[in-house]
Enzyme design. Structure first.
Site, PDB file in Angstrom:
ATOM      1  N   ASP A  49      -2.444 -10.746  -2.686  1.00 36.89           N
ATOM      2  CA  ASP A  49      -2.929 -10.164  -1.265  1.00 36.89           C
ATOM      3  C   ASP A  49      -4.396  -9.730  -1.320  1.00 36.89           C
ATOM      4  O   ASP A  49      -4.810  -9.334  -2.532  1.00 36.89           O
ATOM      5  CB  ASP A  49      -2.418  -8.944  -0.803  1.00 36.89           C
ATOM      6  CG  ASP A  49      -2.584  -8.426   0.548  1.00 36.89           C
ATOM      7  OD1 ASP A  49      -2.068  -8.721   1.477  1.00 36.89           O
ATOM      8  OD2 ASP A  49      -3.654  -7.769   0.735  1.00 36.89           O
ATOM      9  N   HIS A 107      -6.056  -7.350  -0.580  1.00 36.34           N
ATOM     10  CA  HIS A 107      -6.513  -5.835  -0.675  1.00 36.34           C
ATOM     11  C   HIS A 107      -5.690  -5.343  -1.883  1.00 36.34           C
ATOM     12  O   HIS A 107      -4.404  -5.770  -2.253  1.00 36.34           O
ATOM     13  CB  HIS A 107      -5.797  -5.007   0.433  1.00 36.34           C
ATOM     14  CG  HIS A 107      -6.547  -5.414   1.562  1.00 36.34           C
ATOM     15  ND1 HIS A 107      -5.948  -6.373   2.500  1.00 36.34           N
ATOM     16  CD2 HIS A 107      -7.818  -5.153   2.256  1.00 36.34           C
ATOM     17  CE1 HIS A 107      -6.832  -6.646   3.561  1.00 36.34           C
ATOM     18  NE2 HIS A 107      -8.055  -5.882   3.245  1.00 36.34           N
ATOM     19  N   ASP A 152      -4.296 -12.969   3.313  1.00 39.83           N
ATOM     20  CA  ASP A 152      -5.461 -12.728   3.964  1.00 39.83           C
ATOM     21  C   ASP A 152      -6.489 -12.908   3.016  1.00 39.83           C
ATOM     22  O   ASP A 152      -7.664 -12.896   3.308  1.00 39.83           O
ATOM     23  CB  ASP A 152      -5.470 -11.259   4.233  1.00 39.83           C
ATOM     24  CG  ASP A 152      -4.669 -10.225   3.143  1.00 39.83           C
ATOM     25  OD1 ASP A 152      -4.487 -10.682   2.052  1.00 39.83           O
ATOM     26  OD2 ASP A 152      -4.684  -9.110   3.373  1.00 39.83           O
ATOM     27  N   HIS A 155       0.779  -1.202   0.000  1.00 38.45           N
ATOM     28  CA  HIS A 155       0.085  -0.026   0.036  1.00 38.45           C
ATOM     29  C   HIS A 155       0.922   1.485   0.069  1.00 38.45           C
ATOM     30  O   HIS A 155       0.316   2.453  -0.166  1.00 38.45           O
ATOM     31  CB  HIS A 155      -0.954   0.030   1.162  1.00 38.45           C
ATOM     32  CG  HIS A 155      -1.891  -1.159   1.084  1.00 38.45           C
ATOM     33  ND1 HIS A 155      -2.900  -1.081   0.238  1.00 38.45           N
ATOM     34  CD2 HIS A 155      -2.292  -1.932   2.078  1.00 38.45           C
ATOM     35  CE1 HIS A 155      -3.697  -2.320   0.551  1.00 38.45           C
ATOM     36  NE2 HIS A 155      -3.300  -2.670   1.637  1.00 38.45           N
TER      37      HIS A 155
END
Ligand code: OKP
Ligand code: ZN
Length: 347
Positions: free
Chosen positions: A201, A203, A290, A165
């Site tokens: 991931d 996200h 995740d 991120h």
């Protein structure tokens, strides 16, 4: 498989993150990495190695020098405001949004924290810089290992905080330095002409995408929860294809919350095909687990056994591969799931 693990990862241990108006315990904890180390040691996967010192010149070609300098001095600036601040982590509280000026850099500390961040769920702590810099060193070492003559075909930066991120000049989403982007740049520097980053991931890898959005030498692919409902919300849609020299070199594969492995793996196949069509010389896997059915903050339904298959499919690319450790918050199962990917990939 060479595994560069961050020996000072636990210097980054955020106390609290903002959630629904309250400060709650951080999901991104030191225990996550310890579970991975335990699983790898127990199963005899990989050679565990300590990183060398971070190459700041390389890091400052991925992130802006002023952002890196901000991170390196943020804690001392924070404590200089008031010595009592040493008991509290730094969280941003004000941001320059639409219509504000983006061409100025206020000297006020809170303003500077906001200038270099995008959310209030990402505490910056006394040891954040030391941990993040050592993690970047792991990523650089892993990239240099797989490109060295006679080197392994895969290496991992086993580190936290995660990185995907973090953008050229912002932190957020538990991330400060973008280890996957730094690994990609290190691969380029070591002679790989075309590098792909595949982010699995849950996200969207908004930081990675934004770093390479206008570059044609690094393909960025991300499979993630649809940002209409899933964090980070403001990037990660399918119509984002890159710009300028980077046009066509970004691929987002958003999937609905609730997606199971059978559907997820079709997106993986699409991502792998794009990497083959791009003719990549090396690949970076931003490995978040995740996507696991037991993850407390995510909504895909992968099972532990599925990660073995993920590893096998990634190995089939037949490319020098660097893994970076991203998310995964079902703490006790993070080790099993990461070890399964690496085992599936082959020792
Ligand atoms: C980092 B990585 C949950 C808030 C979650 C940020 C999620 C960052 C995920 N209460 N906020 O991509 O795994
Ligand atoms: Zn994640």
């Amino acid at each position: 498989m060479q595994i560069f693990h961050n020996p000072v990862h636990d210097k980054h241990a955020g106390r609290q993150e903002m959630f629904r108006g309250k400060l709650v315990p951080c999901h991104e904890t030191p225990a996550r990495l310890e579970y991975v180390l335990d699983a790898l040691r127990e199963r005899g996967i990989g050679n565990l190695l300590a990183p060398s010192s971070p190459d700041l010149d390389l890091i400052k070609r991925v992130h802006t020098p002023r952002y890196v300098d901000f991170l390196a001095s943020a804690w001392q600036d924070w404590v200089a405001l008031d010595p009592a601040n040493a008991d509290t982590d730094i969280l941003p509280s004000v941001w320059p949004v639409r219509g504000f000026r983006h061409d100025i850099e206020p000297t006020n500390f809170a303003a500077r924290v906001g200038l270099f961040s995008f959310d209030s769920g990402c505490p910056l702590t006394a040891g954040t810089w030391e941990a993040a810099a050592a993690g970047a060193a792991c990523a650089i070492d892993a990239a240099r290992a797989v490109t060295a003559a006679g080197g392994p075909r895969a290496a991992m930066a086993l580190t936290r905080p995660p990185g995907h991120h973090a953008g050229a000049d912002f932190f957020g989403g538990y991330c400060f330095l973008n280890n996957a982007a730094i690994a990609a740049q290190a691969l380029r520097d070591a002679g790989a002409e075309r590098v792909a980053i595949l982010d699995v991931d849950y996200h969207h890898g908004n930081g990675t995408q934004s770093i390479f959005y206008e570059r044609g030498d690094v393909l960025t692919v991300s499979i993630h929860g649809d940002p209409t409902t899933e964090y980070p919300f403001f990037l990660g849609y399918a119509d984002e294809r890159g710009e300028g020299a980077g046009r066509g070199a970004n691929l987002n594969l958003p999937l609905a919350a609730g997606t199971e492995f059978a559907t997820w793996t079709q997106a993986l196949q699409q991502g792998l095909s794009a990497i083959q069509a791009f003719n990549a010389d090396a690949v970076v896997i931003a490995l978040g687990v995740d996507t696991y059915e037991g993850d407390p903050i995510s909504k895909f339904k992968l099972k532990s056994v599925d990660y073995l298959e993920v590893g096998r499919k990634l190995a089939n690319l037949g490319l020098p591969t660097v893994f970076t450790m991203e998310g995964g918050y079902a703490v006790a199962d993070v080790g099993i799931n990461v070890a399964n990917v690496l085992e599936g990939h082959g020792r």
